[in-house]
Design an enzyme around this catalytic site. Structure first.
Site, PDB file in Angstrom:
ATOM      1  N   ILE A 321       0.830  -1.190   0.000  1.00 33.83           N
ATOM      2  CA  ILE A 321       0.000   0.000   0.000  1.00 33.83           C
ATOM      3  C   ILE A 321       0.870   1.247   0.000  1.00 33.83           C
ATOM      4  O   ILE A 321       2.029   1.221   0.407  1.00 33.83           O
ATOM      5  CB  ILE A 321      -0.958   0.023   1.203  1.00 33.83           C
ATOM      6  CG1 ILE A 321      -0.184   0.114   2.528  1.00 33.83           C
ATOM      7  CG2 ILE A 321      -1.869  -1.183   1.195  1.00 33.83           C
ATOM      8  CD1 ILE A 321      -1.062   0.426   3.721  1.00 33.83           C
ATOM      9  N   SER A 322       0.296   2.346  -0.472  1.00 33.92           N
ATOM     10  CA  SER A 322       0.912   3.663  -0.408  1.00 33.92           C
ATOM     11  C   SER A 322       2.287   3.663  -1.066  1.00 33.92           C
ATOM     12  O   SER A 322       2.426   3.255  -2.202  1.00 33.92           O
ATOM     13  CB  SER A 322       0.954   4.129   1.042  1.00 33.92           C
ATOM     14  OG  SER A 322       1.143   5.518   1.113  1.00 33.92           O
TER      15      SER A 322
END
Length: 725
Positions: A321-322
């Protein structure tokens, strides 16, 4: 609401709410560190299990699944959900095992809402099985960990690589999931992604991607080691996870002029690690293949025998994620040797080239600005968001009441920032109320959706914009800690907000409990030019004599984008090294992101990337899922009162994306088309929202309604991404 009590609670837990910031890698990184063509020479047919040349000394540890394990460090699902962090026998001298347990605890809680009412234990979490069924088990996963540095021979890079191999790993159906760290975190900074892999009997390939939470304490000249424990820079030598590249004389002079400062790896390695995040992810995959075969006993196989686990018989999904999601996409773009089969990422940070020729339209209206790189839009937010959050239209936003009560911030700081912006010609309105409204409209015009409005106050309260701008500014410009870029530095502060020695316990545990991007674990942003001497940035009086949260520093950071001085040119060159190509080489891929994301706005990442991919990948199999009522920080849902009533957990959709890509690679199941998923918030009272149910979080579908479809068209060399309201 007791604003002082609630604000104190937030600050106490802030170190657990790690930032998940954007990152990607340019093709300039290909071919270094022994990865020929970003693929390497350990081919599927190679006999013998040859350790990759970039891998240093390997440590292997066993985790029995009873007292310790791969996913929860022995805490179990209940322990991860506990508000009490694991104990440490000697707080100022934690052991490596204690730090690992703290790291997994803090990293998991930073990424996941661990409240039962939010879905933990019913919809997701260690005790929920691969079919989504809640169980009474602890969720502990026995297995082994292989850990090593990837280095270029200097001892300055020392990127941490980690492979978790569960005992349930099936050599007849091998799979590997990448979990590159989110934010600026350390090696377990994407443990929630690793959870999916471990549950599905896959090995998990982690890397800290050249970031990490353990600082170089310049005052004591102590540094973190690979396991998070600390020693002197001299004793560590080339085994330090990070030591600022300084001579003894430089360090002595710096300490005399600016005492009690700390250096962090992401900001101060002088290597612009973001340019290599894709490369490090590919290295983690290659290390995983070696580690798995080593565990399976390949070293004792007859000469000429094929390795048990190879690229041609193993499913590999790049995920995270991110920042870690951006790294996964960068790795897939760079992969020309077949290490990665598919991509499933959440809220990825994606820097698009300025010549992308992509436009985004929402509800048939083309947006004026889209596809900007992270440092551009975060330095813009760093100017205007604090003021914008005080707009009367968003006065009910979570944490806005803390500003009104001067809890943790100077009184009237938002009005002061608005007035300072007007004094600098950046706003034209005459009153504080009108200035706040104008600042909010500027954010809308620069790419933030109105759905992000209620997130701006908490983004400001936690200093997310200045923290990102300062760390990424330093990193992209390859600035030394000696440079004090834009007159910022990092230090703990005393009761008068001036730099002081960092707390010994905080320092000893920071590699585990910190997030690598100050403010974190008691380390603050310092305005070196504040009136009255160096002062915590948000509490400082700047050159105008105002308590305006260091607008001078924010303006300096913003000007790096267009300046012609050495630091500006270095930063501009650094950004150019992080741009994405959009070409995933036909790999099946799913991106999921929340429409309310205020850190990485959908108009600057996932949406325009869909268009860039349509232009550059002739065999594209990318789909984009945009989730309504979801934002960037699931860890905030139970932390910040009001998030629970407004937002659903994105982690559930990130796991569903992995399910979909795995099913595609395993069984040929088609991926869903790009679409908006319309969820239902829990509602209720802030801090006491009713329990979430499956009805709140419907899955994406193979046949979305016409009004939910996201389309992409290319005409005249311009790609248009059309998103419904």
């Amino acid at each position: 609401m007791n604003t002082t009590r609630d604000a104190n609670r937030l600050r106490q837990r802030a170190s657990l709410s790690g930032l998940a910031l954007a990152g990607s890698l340019g093709l300039a990184g290909c071919g270094v560190l022994g990865l020929a063509g970003c693929g390497g020479d350990n081919n599927s047919s190679t006999s013998g299990n040859v350790k990759p040349s970039f891998v240093g000394t390997v440590t292997v540890t066993r985790h029995d699944g009873a007292n310790d394990d791969l996913l929860t460090a022995g805490l179990g699902a209940a322990g991860l959900a506990s508000a009490s962090a694991p104990s440490v026998a000697t707080p100022t001298a934690p052991t490596a095992a204690e730090l690992r347990r703290l790291d997994i605890y803090a990293s998991y809680r930073a990424l996941v809402d661990t409240a039962a009412n939010g879905g933990y234990g019913t919809l997701y979490g260690p005790s929920v099985d691969v079919n989504g069924n809640a169980t009474s088990g602890s969720g502990m996963v026995p297995g082994v960990e292989y850990i090593a540095y990837s280095d270029d021979g200097t001892g300055q890079q020392n990127v941490v690589l980690l492979v978790q191999i569960p005992d349930a790993f099936d050599p007849a159906n091998p799979c590997i999931i990448t979990a590159t760290s989110s934010g600026s975190r350390g090696i377990y900074g994407a443990i929630s992604t690793g959870e999916w892999g471990l549950k599905h009997k896959c090995a998990v390939a982690y890397t800290d991607k050249g970031t990490g939470a353990g600082p170089h304490d310049l005052a004591t000249d102590t540094v973190p080691l690979q396991d998070g424990t600390r020693t002197t820079r001299l004793a560590a030598g080339r085994t330090a996870q990070f030591a600022a590249p300084l001579t003894d004389s430089q360090l002595a002079a710096f300490n005399a002029a600016t005492p009690n400062r700390l250096a962090f790896k992401h900001a101060h390695s002088q290597r612009n690690p973001e340019k290599d995040w894709g490369l490090f992810t590919l290295q983690a995959v290659q290390f995983a293949f070696w580690a798995i075969n080593d565990k399976l006993g390949a070293a004792g196989m007859p000469a000429g025998s094929p390795l048990p686990v190879r690229r041609d018989n193993t499913i590999v999904i790049a995920s995270s994620i991110s920042n870690g999601g951006g790294a996964a996409i960068a790795a897939a773009e760079q992969d020309t040797a077949g290490w990665i089969d598919g991509v499933a990422v959440g809220e990825p940070g994606l820097n698009l080239p300025p010549s992308a020729n992509v436009q985004v339209a929402r509800g048939g209206v083309t947006l004026p600005v889209s596809g900007k790189p992270l440092f551009d839009y975060v330095s813009y937010a760093n100017l205007f968001r604090l003021c914008a959050a005080s707009s009367s239209g968003v006065s009910a936003a979570p944490t806005q009441a803390f500003f009104a009560g001067a809890v943790g911030w100077p009184a009237s700081v938002q009005a002061n920032r608005c007035a300072a912006l007007r004094a600098n010609g950046l706003l034209s309105s005459a009153t504080a109320a009108a200035q706040a409204d104008e600042a909010l409209q500027k954010l809308h015009a620069f790419g933030w959706e109105p759905e992000s409005d209620l997130v701006h106050a908490s983004m400001s309260y936690f200093e997310i914009d200045p923290s990102v701008a300062v760390t990424f500014g330093n990193a992209l410009a390859r600035a030394s800690v000696l440079d004090n870029l834009c007159n910022f530095s990092f230090a703990a502060v005393d009761s008068a907000f001036h730099p002081t020695a960092v707390n010994a316990t905080s320092l000893a545990q920071m590699a585990a409990l910190g997030n690598g991007i100050p403010p974190t674990s008691g380390v603050q942003l310092i305005n070196n030019l504040a009136q009255g001497g160096p002062t915590q940035s948000k509490q400082s009086v700047d050159g105008s004599g105002a308590l305006a949260a260091n607008l001078d520093g924010a303006l300096c950071l913003r000007n790096l984008l267009t300046g012609g001085d050495a630091a500006s040119l270095a930063l501009q060159a650094g950004i150019a090294q992080t741009l994405r190509t959009g070409n995933l080489h036909g790999k099946p891929a799913l991106i999921v992101q929340g429409r309310n994301d205020a850190l990485l706005p959908v108009n600057h990442g996932a949406r325009p990337y869909l268009g860039l991919n349509a232009q550059t990948d002739s065999s594209s199999r990318l789909s984009y899922i945009e989730v309504m009522n979801a934002q960037h920080f699931d860890g905030f849902i139970d932390l910040v009162p009001g998030y629970d009533t407004l937002f659903v957990p994105l982690v559930l959709y990130e796991q569903r994306a992995l399910d979909a890509v795995f099913a595609n690679l395993k069984n040929g199941t088609p991926l869903p088309p790009s679409q908006v998923v319309r969820t239902t918030p829990r509602g209720g009272t802030a801090g006491a929202a009713p329990a979430i149910t499956a009805a709140n979080v419907p899955n994406f579908t193979m046949t979305p309604a016409a009004g939910d479809r996201i389309g992409v068209s290319v005409s005249g060399g311009v790609a248009t991404v059309s998103v419904p309201n």
